[in-house]
Structures are given as structure tokens and as C-alpha cells.
Motif scaffolding. Structure first.
Motif, PDB file in Angstrom:
ATOM      1  N   SER A  55       0.824  -1.218   0.000  1.00 48.51           N
ATOM      2  CA  SER A  55       0.000   0.000   0.000  1.00 48.51           C
ATOM      3  C   SER A  55       0.852   1.259   0.000  1.00 48.51           C
ATOM      4  O   SER A  55       0.562   2.245   0.703  1.00 48.51           O
ATOM      5  CB  SER A  55      -0.953   0.002   1.207  1.00 48.51           C
ATOM      6  OG  SER A  55      -1.832  -1.091   1.148  1.00 48.51           O
ATOM      7  N   THR A  56       1.922   1.252  -0.774  1.00 47.90           N
ATOM      8  CA  THR A  56       2.764   2.438  -0.949  1.00 47.90           C
ATOM      9  C   THR A  56       2.622   2.928  -2.382  1.00 47.90           C
ATOM     10  O   THR A  56       2.061   2.252  -3.241  1.00 47.90           O
ATOM     11  CB  THR A  56       4.234   2.105  -0.643  1.00 47.90           C
ATOM     12  OG1 THR A  56       4.664   1.055  -1.520  1.00 47.90           O
ATOM     13  CG2 THR A  56       4.390   1.659   0.805  1.00 47.90           C
ATOM     14  N   SER A  57       3.166   4.115  -2.642  1.00 51.24           N
ATOM     15  CA  SER A  57       3.021   4.682  -3.985  1.00 51.24           C
ATOM     16  C   SER A  57       3.926   3.955  -4.979  1.00 51.24           C
ATOM     17  O   SER A  57       5.005   3.471  -4.626  1.00 51.24           O
ATOM     18  CB  SER A  57       3.374   6.170  -3.956  1.00 51.24           C
ATOM     19  OG  SER A  57       4.722   6.341  -3.522  1.00 51.24           O
ATOM     20  N   ILE A  58       3.455   3.910  -6.226  1.00 47.15           N
ATOM     21  CA  ILE A  58       4.209   3.262  -7.299  1.00 47.15           C
ATOM     22  C   ILE A  58       5.071   4.319  -7.990  1.00 47.15           C
ATOM     23  O   ILE A  58       4.578   5.377  -8.376  1.00 47.15           O
ATOM     24  CB  ILE A  58       3.249   2.613  -8.308  1.00 47.15           C
ATOM     25  CG1 ILE A  58       2.321   1.632  -7.600  1.00 47.15           C
ATOM     26  CG2 ILE A  58       4.017   1.897  -9.412  1.00 47.15           C
ATOM     27  CD1 ILE A  58       1.251   1.053  -8.491  1.00 47.15           C
ATOM     28  N   LYS A  59       6.369   4.024  -8.144  1.00 46.05           N
ATOM     29  CA  LYS A  59       7.291   5.012  -8.714  1.00 46.05           C
ATOM     30  C   LYS A  59       7.092   5.213 -10.211  1.00 46.05           C
ATOM     31  O   LYS A  59       7.463   6.258 -10.748  1.00 46.05           O
ATOM     32  CB  LYS A  59       8.739   4.574  -8.451  1.00 46.05           C
ATOM     33  CG  LYS A  59       9.119   4.564  -6.987  1.00 46.05           C
ATOM     34  CD  LYS A  59      10.618   4.381  -6.808  1.00 46.05           C
ATOM     35  CE  LYS A  59      11.080   3.023  -7.331  1.00 46.05           C
ATOM     36  NZ  LYS A  59      12.527   2.808  -7.090  1.00 46.05           N
ATOM     37  N   TYR A  60       6.504   4.218 -10.884  1.00 40.88           N
ATOM     38  CA  TYR A  60       6.438   4.262 -12.335  1.00 40.88           C
ATOM     39  C   TYR A  60       5.010   4.505 -12.814  1.00 40.88           C
ATOM     40  O   TYR A  60       4.032   4.198 -12.115  1.00 40.88           O
ATOM     41  CB  TYR A  60       6.966   2.955 -12.935  1.00 40.88           C
ATOM     42  CG  TYR A  60       8.322   2.559 -12.405  1.00 40.88           C
ATOM     43  CD1 TYR A  60       9.489   3.178 -12.868  1.00 40.88           C
ATOM     44  CD2 TYR A  60       8.444   1.582 -11.416  1.00 40.88           C
ATOM     45  CE1 TYR A  60      10.727   2.815 -12.375  1.00 40.88           C
ATOM     46  CE2 TYR A  60       9.669   1.223 -10.908  1.00 40.88           C
ATOM     47  CZ  TYR A  60      10.822   1.846 -11.393  1.00 40.88           C
ATOM     48  OH  TYR A  60      12.040   1.497 -10.905  1.00 40.88           O
ATOM     49  N   ASN A  61       4.931   5.057 -14.016  1.00 39.71           N
ATOM     50  CA  ASN A  61       3.628   5.296 -14.631  1.00 39.71           C
ATOM     51  C   ASN A  61       2.969   3.969 -15.016  1.00 39.71           C
ATOM     52  O   ASN A  61       3.632   3.066 -15.513  1.00 39.71           O
ATOM     53  CB  ASN A  61       3.823   6.171 -15.877  1.00 39.71           C
ATOM     54  CG  ASN A  61       2.514   6.533 -16.515  1.00 39.71           C
ATOM     55  OD1 ASN A  61       1.980   5.766 -17.296  1.00 39.71           O
ATOM     56  ND2 ASN A  61       1.995   7.710 -16.178  1.00 39.71           N
ATOM     57  N   LEU A  62       1.673   3.848 -14.778  1.00 40.67           N
ATOM     58  CA  LEU A  62       0.976   2.598 -15.078  1.00 40.67           C
ATOM     59  C   LEU A  62       1.026   2.263 -16.570  1.00 40.67           C
ATOM     60  O   LEU A  62       1.101   1.103 -16.962  1.00 40.67           O
ATOM     61  CB  LEU A  62      -0.485   2.676 -14.616  1.00 40.67           C
ATOM     62  CG  LEU A  62      -0.703   2.736 -13.104  1.00 40.67           C
ATOM     63  CD1 LEU A  62      -2.187   2.821 -12.787  1.00 40.67           C
ATOM     64  CD2 LEU A  62      -0.082   1.539 -12.409  1.00 40.67           C
ATOM     65  N   GLU A  63       0.966   3.303 -17.406  1.00 47.44           N
ATOM     66  CA  GLU A  63       1.052   3.085 -18.856  1.00 47.44           C
ATOM     67  C   GLU A  63       2.397   2.467 -19.225  1.00 47.44           C
ATOM     68  O   GLU A  63       2.491   1.561 -20.049  1.00 47.44           O
ATOM     69  CB  GLU A  63       0.854   4.422 -19.571  1.00 47.44           C
ATOM     70  CG  GLU A  63       0.993   4.363 -21.085  1.00 47.44           C
ATOM     71  CD  GLU A  63      -0.225   3.741 -21.740  1.00 47.44           C
ATOM     72  OE1 GLU A  63      -0.110   3.379 -22.926  1.00 47.44           O
ATOM     73  OE2 GLU A  63      -1.254   3.613 -21.075  1.00 47.44           O
ATOM     74  N   GLU A  64       3.446   2.954 -18.585  1.00 48.24           N
ATOM     75  CA  GLU A  64       4.784   2.442 -18.844  1.00 48.24           C
ATOM     76  C   GLU A  64       4.911   0.987 -18.389  1.00 48.24           C
ATOM     77  O   GLU A  64       5.501   0.150 -19.087  1.00 48.24           O
ATOM     78  CB  GLU A  64       5.809   3.304 -18.104  1.00 48.24           C
ATOM     79  CG  GLU A  64       7.265   2.883 -18.329  1.00 48.24           C
ATOM     80  CD  GLU A  64       8.235   3.737 -17.535  1.00 48.24           C
ATOM     81  OE1 GLU A  64       9.423   3.390 -17.498  1.00 48.24           O
ATOM     82  OE2 GLU A  64       7.789   4.761 -16.952  1.00 48.24           O
ATOM     83  N   LEU A  65       4.302   0.652 -17.246  1.00 51.07           N
ATOM     84  CA  LEU A  65       4.350  -0.725 -16.748  1.00 51.07           C
ATOM     85  C   LEU A  65       3.571  -1.662 -17.661  1.00 51.07           C
ATOM     86  O   LEU A  65       4.001  -2.783 -17.942  1.00 51.07           O
ATOM     87  CB  LEU A  65       3.785  -0.774 -15.323  1.00 51.07           C
ATOM     88  CG  LEU A  65       4.581  -0.019 -14.258  1.00 51.07           C
ATOM     89  CD1 LEU A  65       3.825   0.018 -12.941  1.00 51.07           C
ATOM     90  CD2 LEU A  65       5.954  -0.661 -14.051  1.00 51.07           C
ATOM     91  N   TYR A  66       2.409  -1.203 -18.089  1.00 47.43           N
ATOM     92  CA  TYR A  66       1.605  -2.033 -19.009  1.00 47.43           C
ATOM     93  C   TYR A  66       2.387  -2.302 -20.297  1.00 47.43           C
ATOM     94  O   TYR A  66       2.409  -3.430 -20.807  1.00 47.43           O
ATOM     95  CB  TYR A  66       0.289  -1.317 -19.318  1.00 47.43           C
ATOM     96  CG  TYR A  66      -0.617  -2.086 -20.241  1.00 47.43           C
ATOM     97  CD1 TYR A  66      -1.628  -2.885 -19.738  1.00 47.43           C
ATOM     98  CD2 TYR A  66      -0.465  -2.030 -21.619  1.00 47.43           C
ATOM     99  CE1 TYR A  66      -2.468  -3.611 -20.573  1.00 47.43           C
ATOM    100  CE2 TYR A  66      -1.281  -2.742 -22.469  1.00 47.43           C
ATOM    101  CZ  TYR A  66      -2.287  -3.529 -21.942  1.00 47.43           C
ATOM    102  OH  TYR A  66      -3.102  -4.224 -22.787  1.00 47.43           O
TER     103      TYR A  66
END
Length: 820
Positions: free
Chosen positions: A191-202
Motif C-alpha cells: 500500500s505504498t506509492s508506485i514510482k512508475y507510470n501505469l502506462e509504462e508498466l503495461y
């Protein structure tokens, strides 16, 4: 005689923060994702398609920075091209013109900048979506002066070339990308913030899948999820030292809710993996199901956790039954968890039912001793209302399986089914669950009737009996609920069409046999009722359609009109004062509605011939221009006979009648003599004599005695014939249908269907105008509801070409054009 007249475990919906839009069209392992994108060219706005080519070159140029980013970036190309052949990886050498010299200069400047940063001048380098200056979304290599040299308005060709070698992922790309994905998954779990953009991860997941790393990626994701869920069990093993009794319930519920939320987010990032690799491997659970499987194995299947959870749920229910206030939302969530994890029935349901039975059995015995009957009944009703109110907590669970429903339906237990319907009607969603099991039962039971070839002889009668049974259950038990009526129709259509042609063929034969028997086996009212039921079964068969049922309706109409005609004929006979002791009944059959019967000329007695002529004069006087053709094969008679035992009435066919009447003129006749006197065809005569001399009712004696009729056999009247009935029906021995006759019947069925095929082809061609052969065949199969052989379909296409409804394309013989 009959003349023929010639005239979940599914995941909840993904949140709005989805890694990629749901409408994205993903082609497995192709690496291409398309989405609509608008841009402006020369001041005019166009809507083109943005295609993504996943494999990234070692270095990617960015208009805002001369250095490449730390991680490979997917390549985006905007284009408006039409490809005749698909290619996996392409390089574009583009030549085009711009109307304004300023735009051309800007494009050339962008190309020069790109060339200065690239070490390879022989290949086109594609800029990312953030490039500010490019012509029509495409950037040229340095060395090409096409944009600056192009004249305004001049049309140039687009040249598309394949890469000489398939692009490869950069070194350490897989390891670095997985590290990013792992960090994102752990951030979601913690439950911490994600450093990367979700679009980039996808996009990273898509790139890995496009380079055949899907299996490894799935295993790595499962391992991360498994490690996290393993760690969660420790907090529950410390119970009861760390948590109180109520706290542990809330802790389990929070763990479950967090798990569901995390798996939804994780799945949104790995959606491409879930929809391609996992979907193509049926043995692998989806990402959501994988999460459920791990949670069930490591958390709920722990004996200590499961025992405390089940005991706690039962305790909450007992407290509420005793009048205490409880947290219903917590109870609902825990029960839903057991259902989603598919352990409700095995781990909870039996104990819940036992506790419920024990509680109310004890309470019932106590209250029956303490209270009067009215007070007791009032208390029972109150308890029912309380339980009905409580059932909504478990309605989606307690109604999931109905193992006893099939037993109740098989035994036709009307009272129990009525009570079951009433109880399920009181539960939210209960009727829908009962409805689903109702459909499944009808499909399963009906399939056993239709699919099994051994039941062909009794198929039609069993279908009629089954239809009566389900109609009765709907009327009495389900209170004529329209949903159950529609569900029954849908189920009948499903199972009766599992075996093409055969049900229709057997039903047609059944109708034919009933109509031939007429009112000998049933009254007119019973016969009409039976035919109405058969009509309903007919409408469930796809291949029959409106044309087929209209023919059947025409047959019924003929029977009704024949009754009216015979009333008029009897009045005509009385008015004409025509003498005679033979009562003639004629059925007028319209040739287009009935099967084709081969006429057979036989030698009728003078009395019958005279009556035929009288009827012919009467009928043609009312209907001029029509032609009557007598069908002697369908005729039947009632003969009065005297034997030593006494008088009898014999119900026989016309052929049997002609044979028996001969014995009024003589004592004994040979096969050849009977054949010459009656004019009956040889095989038909042999079967007729066999029915009279070798069957159960032997009114004739055959010499020598045997089962079959041979040349030279002699026949005489059996004066010693005895039978307990006064009116005896002697059935004609039916000849078995041969394989050739079955093939002939199938061919005739196809001839009747060819008009429907022609109409479907013309409809499609009129709408599409031009169509290839394969596409036309595919669309015709989709429109027709009966099976057609490709060769037969090709014949119909050729027939339509000959009749100028369509034509072959002059340049492509595999393509057809509609002729208006």
C-alpha cells in the motif's frame, strides 16, 4: 380412400486507473496495439491510427533531450496506410510532399537533427510520441532530401520495406524490466506509492510478452504473490494472544478485502499477459483465479484459521437468532469470502444446516409444550420472516447448488416442487438460480431422448410426454411464471437441434401414421389435440422453419375441409336418392402439402367404382378446373364378416379388402390368381396376404404354412377364426425403409430447402454487392439454420449465376458480383 387434389470466481470490474484502455485491440504476440489519435496536418484536422511497434532499438531519440532515457521506450508511428499483407516488423522509406515550404523546411530540420544523433544512417529512426516536428507523423533519415525537394501538390509513392533482421531487445532489458514490475507489485501489496507510470508498466509487460517471455513472467508474478500471501498467515497464528475474538474476524475480513483490491490492481498492470498467454493456456488459472487459489491454500485452508472463522460465523448467526445486534456487513463479507474461495459448501454449509436444525428442533419441541396452537403458529411465522430476512446474507450461496432438484423433477413431485418455488421466491435472486437449474435439467433430459439412436422408435412420444410434464410443472408449481415458460422454449430449441434432420423426419412419420389411422385409435378431439402438441414441437426445430410448419398447417386445414365436404356429400346423396349400402368417406389432400405418393391402379368392385364416379361428379361440380387422383394405397375399409363363432367387423386396408372380397366368389385361390384378379403390385400383395394369413388375426389359411408368402401358395377363408373382440383391426405389414429410400428422402428435403438457400445468397449479395467465394460461403452458413453440404451450396451459386442473379468477376474468378 384418400385422393390427392392437384392445386465469479471472476474478478470485480477493474478500477478507472486501468493501465490501458479496455477498448484496446490486442493481438497476441504481434506487439501491436492500436488506438485512435487525432492530429493536424497543414492546418486541417484528421483522425488517424497510432500504431505501436513494440521492439525498441538500442537508442531512442527524444525531441526534448539529446540523450536516451535509462530504459527503452516503445516506438510510436502515426500512419494512414493500407497494407495488403501483414508484416511483423517493418521499416518505412517514406516520400511525400507538403503544400507549404515552411512545413517542408521544418521536416528537413527535424530529419537532420535525428541524423546527427544516430550512428546508423542506413535505417529509418522513429521518434517517440513526444516529437514536436515531423511530417505526417513520420521522420526521415538524414540523407533524404525528399521533403525539401518536393513540389507542392506533387504525389509521391510510399515504399514499405522489411527490416533485414528482426529487432532484438537490448541487453539486460528483461531483467531490468522485471525489477520495475516487481517493485510495482510490492508497492501495491504494501500500500505504498508506485514510482512508475501505469502506462509504462503495461507497455513493459506487452513488450516482454511480444518477445516470448510470457511463461517466465507468469511464474515470476506467481512467486511474488505467493511470498506475500505466505507472510500474511503469521498474524493469524498468534491468535488469541494478540487479538480478541471480534478483532480476529475484522482482521480476516481486512486481509481478504486488501487481497482483492491488490489483485485487481496487479491484474490491470499484467492485463496483456492475462489476455494472451494465460488465455491461450487452458491449464493455467487467470491472474485473479491464481490469487484466489493462493489465498485459499495459505490462509483459509490453515486448520486453525478456518476453524476459528467458521466457528465465529456460526456464533454471529446464533447471537442474532437470540436477539442480539451484530455487524451484518462483516457477516456478509465473510460468507462472500467463503463462497468466492469455493469452500462454502464443504466447510460451512453442512455445519450451518446442522446447527439450524438443532436449534429449531429444540425450540419447536419446547414451544409446542408451552404455547397454544395459534400462538405457536404466530411464532413460527415470525421465525420464518426472520430467517427470510437473514437469508439475503447467504442467498447467493445457499442457492448455488440444487442436488435434489433433478430427483424432484424426475419423480414429478408436484407438492415438493411448489414448496421449493415458494421458498426460493422469498430469497433474493433465488428464482434466477432455480431458473438456471430448470434450463439445465430440460437440456440434459431432452438430450437423452434425442441423441440416443436406440430411442428413435419412441422419440416423438417421449418428447410429447416430456413437454406435457414440464408444462404441468410450470402451470402448477411455478405459477405460470413467464420466465420459466421462455426458459423451457429456449432449452427445447437447444437440445432438439443437437441432432440435425432426424427429429424432423421422425415427427413427420409420426404425424403420417396418426393421420392414416384417423379416428380408429383416438377420437377427433383427441387427434386434434395431439396434432396441436406436435405443431409446438415442430416449431422448436430450426430446419423446419416457417415454410415447413405452413405445410403442416395446410395438412390440418385439409382434414378440416374434408369433414365439411363429407357433410355436403351426404346431403347430396340424400337429395339424389342414390341407393347403396356402402358408406363412402373421402379426404381431399392438397398435393403441395402432402408427401408424394406413387399411384397404383387396382381392380375395384363395381360398387366402389360407381361411388367414386358419383363423388367425382359432386366435387368437380363445386370446384371446376381441379383434377382428382385416387390414392388406393391410403384407403381403408370396415368389412362385416360371418364366421362359425359369429359376426365380426374387420378394420382393414383397401388392398386387404380386395383380397377378402374374392372369397365371396370362391373357396380357394393361389397367389397368381389373387394377383390377376386384384391388380395389386407383387410385393404389396405378398405383404397383404402375409398380414391376413400369418399375423395375429389369421382370417385366411395358407397352404403350406410358413411365415413368408411364396409362389404357388394357396389361400382359403378361415371359417374357424376366433377373437375376443367384435371389431378387429388387422394392420398392414409395413416395409422397412431402405438406405436408398432414406437417401431419397434426404434429397427431397434438400430440394425443398434450395429455395431458402437461394434467397439467403441473393440477400447477402444484394447487400454486399461484391464478395469472395469463401466469405459468401461463411455468411450463408451463418444465416441458414439447417446443415448444408459445401457441394450443394456451390450448385446453388452456379444456378444463380446461370439465372443472372450474380456473376463471376472477370478479373478474379474467385469473386462474385451482384447483378441488379
Amino acid at each position: 380412400m384418400f385422393p390427392t387434389g392437384l392445386s465469479s470466481p471472476n474478478p470485480p470490474p477493474p478500477p478507472t486507473q486501468e493501465a490501458r484502455p479496455a477498448a484496446t485491440d490486442v493481438k497476441p504476440d504481434s506487439g501491436n496495439i492500436t488506438s485512435p489519435k487525432k492530429r493536424k496536418i497543414n492546418g486541417s484536422e484528421r483522425e488517424d491510427t497510432a500504431d505501436t511497434i513494440s521492439p525498441s532499438p538500442p537508442k531512442t531519440l527524444n525531441s526534448s533531450s539529446s540523450s536516451s532515457s535509462g530504459s527503452p521506450t516503445p516506438l510510436h508511428i502515426q500512419k494512414k496506410l493500407r497494407f495488403e499483407d501483414s508484416v511483423d516488423f517493418i521499416g518505412l522509406d517514406v516520400k511525400m510532399a507538403e503544400e507549404a515550404a515552411a512545413a517542408a523546411a521544418a521536416a528537413a530540420a527535424a530529419a537532420a537533427a535525428a541524423a546527427s544523433c544516430s550512428n546508423n544512417k542506413s535505417k529509418a529512426v522513429f521518434l517517440t510520441g513526444g516529437v514536436g516536428h515531423h511530417a505526417n507523423g513520420l521522420t526521415k533519415t538524414a540523407g533524404s532530401g525528399t521533403f525539401s525537394n518536393s513540389k507542392p501538390g506533387a504525389a509521391k509513392k510510399l515504399v514499405i520495406k522489411n527490416f533485414k533482421e528482426k529487432p532484438k531487445l537490448p541487453e539486460n532489458y528483461t531483467q531490468e524490466t522485471w525489477q520495475k514490475l516487481k517493485e510495482a507489485v510490492e508497492a501495491i501489496q504494501n500500500s505504498t506509492s508506485i514510482k512508475y507510470n501505469l502506462e509504462e508498466l503495461y507497455q513493459a509487460v506487452e513488450n516482454l510478452c511480444s518477445h516470448k517471455i510470457s511463461a517466465k513472467l507468469y511464474k515470476q508474478l506467481r512467486a511474488v504473490c505467493e511470498d506475500h500471501i505466505k507472510a500474511q498467515i503469521d498474524q493469524f497464528r498468534e491468535y488469541p494472544f494478540k487479538f480478541s475474538e471480534n478483532q480476529v474476524f475484522y482482521k480476516i475480513d481486512k486481509c481478504w478485502q486488501d487481497h482483492c483490491r491488490q489483485m485487481i490492481m496487479i491484474r490491470s498492470i499484467f492485463l496483456f499477459l492475462d489476455r494472451t498467454y494465460v488465455l491461450q493456456n487452458s491449464m493455467l488459472p487467470s491472474i485473479w483465479d491464481m490469487g484466489l487459489e493462493l489465498f485459499r491454500f495459505y490462509i483459509i485452508s490453515d486448520l486453525k484459521v478456518q476453524s476459528k472463522t467458521i466457528d465465529g460465523i456460526l456464533l454471529l448467526i446464533e447471537r442474532e437468532r437470540n436477539g442480539e445486534a451484530i455487524d451484518r456487513s462483516l457477516l456478509r463479507s465473510l460468507l462472500s469470502m467463503l463462497s468466492d474461495l469455493q469452500i462454502y459448501q464443504d466447510s460451512f454449509e453442512q455445519r450451518f444446516l446442522e446447527e439450524t436444525n438443532r436449534l429449531y428442533a429444540a425450540e419447536g419441541q419446547r414451544l409446542m409444550q408451552e404455547r397454544e396452537v395459534p400462538e405457536y403458529l404466530h411464532h413460527v411465522n415470525k421465525r420464518l420472516e426472520e430467517e427470510a430476512d437473514r437469508k439475503h446474507l447467504t442467498s447467493d450461496i445457499c442457492c448455488c447448488k440444487l442436488p435434489g432438484l433433478t430427483h424432484l423433477l424426475d419423480e414429478n413431485r408436484i407438492q415438493d416442487l411448489s414448496l421449493l418455488y415458494q421458498l426460493f421466491s422469498r430469497v433474493r435472486g433465488g428464482v434466477q438460480v432455480l431458473l438456471q437449474h430448470w434450463i439445465e435439467y430440460i437440456k440434459a433430459f431432452g438430450s437423452t431422448i434425442v441423441i440416443n439412436p436406440e430411442k428413435d422408435k419412441t422419440m416423438v412420444q417421449e418428447l410429447l410426454d416430456f413437454k406435457d410434464k414440464v408444462d404441468h410443472i410450470i402451470d402448477i408449481c411455478f405459477m405460470k411464471n413467464e420466465k420459466f415458460v421462455n426458459a423451457m422454449k429456449e432449452a427445447f430449441e437447444t437440445f432438439i437441434n443437437k441432432r440435425p434432420n432426424k427429429p424432423a423426419e421422425l415427427i413427420a412419420k409420426h404425424v403420417d401414421s396418426k393421420l392414416r389411422a384417423g379416428n380408429k385409435e383416438a377420437t377427433d378431439e383427441e387427434l386434434e389435440k395431439m396434432l396441436d402438441k406436435i405443431m409446438i414441437i415442430f416449431r422448436f426445430i430450426y430446419e423446419c422453419g416457417a415454410a415447413f410448419t405452413s405445410k403442416l398447417e395446410g395438412m390440418f386445414k385439409d382434414m378440416e375441409l374434408s369433414k365439411d365436404i363429407m357433410v355436403q356429400f351426404k346431403q347430396y346423396m340424400q337429395c339424389q336418392n342414390i341407393p347403396g349400402n356402402i358408406e363412402l368417406t373421402v379426404n381431399i389432400l392438397t398435393m403441395g402439402y402432402w408427401p408424394t405418393y406413387v399411384p397404383m391402379e387396382v381392380h375395384l368392385p363395381p360398387e366402389m367404382v360407381r361411388l367414386q364416379e358419383i363423388f367425382k361428379t359432386f366435387y368437380l361440380g363445386k370446384h371446376s378446373g381441379r383434377k382428382l387422383q385416387w390414392q388406393s394405397t391410403l384407403g381403408h375399409c370396415v368389412l362385416k364378416a360371418e364366421f362359425k363363432e359369429g359376426k365380426k367387423e374387420l378394420q382393414v386396408s383397401l388392398f386387404q379388402t380386395l383380397v377378402l372380397l374374392m372369397f365371396n366368389e370362391g373357396e380357394e385361390f393361389t397367389l397368381e390368381e389373387i394377383k390377376l384378379a386384384t391388380g395389386i403390385e407383387d410385393s404389396e400383395l405378398r405383404r397383404t396376404l402375409q398380414s391376413l394369413a400369418c399375423g395375429k388375426a389369421r382370417v385366411l389359411t395358407k397352404i403350406p404354412k410358413s411365415k413368408d408368402v411364396e409362389d404357388g401358395d394357396k389361400f382359403s377363408c378361415n371359417d374357424d377364426f376366433k377373437h375376443k373382440l367384435f371389431r378387429i383391426k388387422i394392420n398392414q405389414i409395413q416395409m422397412k425403409e431402405t438406405i436408398e429410400e432414406q437417401a431419397s428422402t434426404t434429397e427431397r428435403v434438400f430440394q425443398d430447402r434450395q429455395y431458402q438457400i437461394d434467397a439467403a445468397i441473393v440477400r447477402i449479395m444484394k447487400m454486399r454487392k461484391t464478395l469472395s467465394h469463401n466469405l459468401l460461403m461463411s455468411e450463408v452458413y451463418n444465416q441458414l439454420k439447417f446443415p448444408v453440404k459445401p457441394a450443394d451450396l456451390k450448385k446453388r451459386i452456379e444456378s444463380l449465376i446461370d439465372r443472372d442473379y450474380m456473376e463471376r468477376d472477370k478479373e478474379n474468378s474467385n469473386q462474385y458480383n451482384y447483378v441488379a
